[in-house]
Design a protein around this motif. Structure first.
Motif, mmCIF file in Angstrom:
data_model
loop_
_atom_site.group_PDB
_atom_site.id
_atom_site.type_symbol
_atom_site.label_atom_id
_atom_site.label_comp_id
_atom_site.label_asym_id
_atom_site.label_seq_id
_atom_site.Cartn_x
_atom_site.Cartn_y
_atom_site.Cartn_z
ATOM 1 N N ILE A 200 16.463 -0.967 0.870
ATOM 2 C CA ILE A 200 15.258 -1.600 0.328
ATOM 3 C C ILE A 200 14.211 -0.536 0.045
ATOM 4 O O ILE A 200 14.225 0.550 0.631
ATOM 5 C CB ILE A 200 14.677 -2.661 1.295
ATOM 6 N N GLN B 78 8.366 0.505 0.257
ATOM 7 C CA GLN B 78 7.185 -0.352 0.156
ATOM 8 C C GLN B 78 7.395 -1.700 0.828
ATOM 9 O O GLN B 78 6.436 -2.381 1.168
ATOM 10 C CB GLN B 78 6.811 -0.562 -1.307
ATOM 11 N N ARG B 79 8.640 -2.124 1.019
ATOM 12 C CA ARG B 79 8.957 -3.411 1.650
ATOM 13 C C ARG B 79 9.233 -3.274 3.147
ATOM 14 O O ARG B 79 9.591 -4.244 3.819
ATOM 15 C CB ARG B 79 10.177 -4.048 0.990
ATOM 16 N N GLU C 130 7.558 -5.663 5.710
ATOM 17 C CA GLU C 130 8.122 -7.011 5.730
ATOM 18 C C GLU C 130 9.395 -7.057 6.574
ATOM 19 O O GLU C 130 9.616 -8.008 7.331
ATOM 20 C CB GLU C 130 8.435 -7.476 4.316
#
Length: 77
Positions: free
Chosen positions: A55, A58-59, A62
């Protein structure tokens, strides 16, 4: 492209391991969480398998939030 940096290695069974790595591709940073398996012939560095997830960095928040929610789950499903 620089070699991915390994931040954690977690044993999975007798021969496999899960590696948490930071990799770059096309100028973007990615978090790669992947199973590595030993080479068929003895010796050498384990090889990455297709089992895993990659991923965008930036994620990452999360993903961490989801993992923390699982850790805090009192029902333990």
């Amino acid at each position: 492209m620089a070699e991915p940096r390994t931040f954690a290695s977690i044993r999975k069974g007798n021969s496999e391991e899960i590696r948490v790595r930071l990799a770059e591709h096309g100028g973007a940073a990615f978090v790669d969480i992947r199973t590595f398996a030993p080479r068929r012939h003895a010796g050498g560095e384990p090889l990455p398998t297709r089992n895993g997830v990659c991923i965008s960095r930036q994620r990452l928040r999360e993903l961490i939030a989801g993992l923390q929610a699982i850790e805090c789950d009192r029902e333990g499903r």
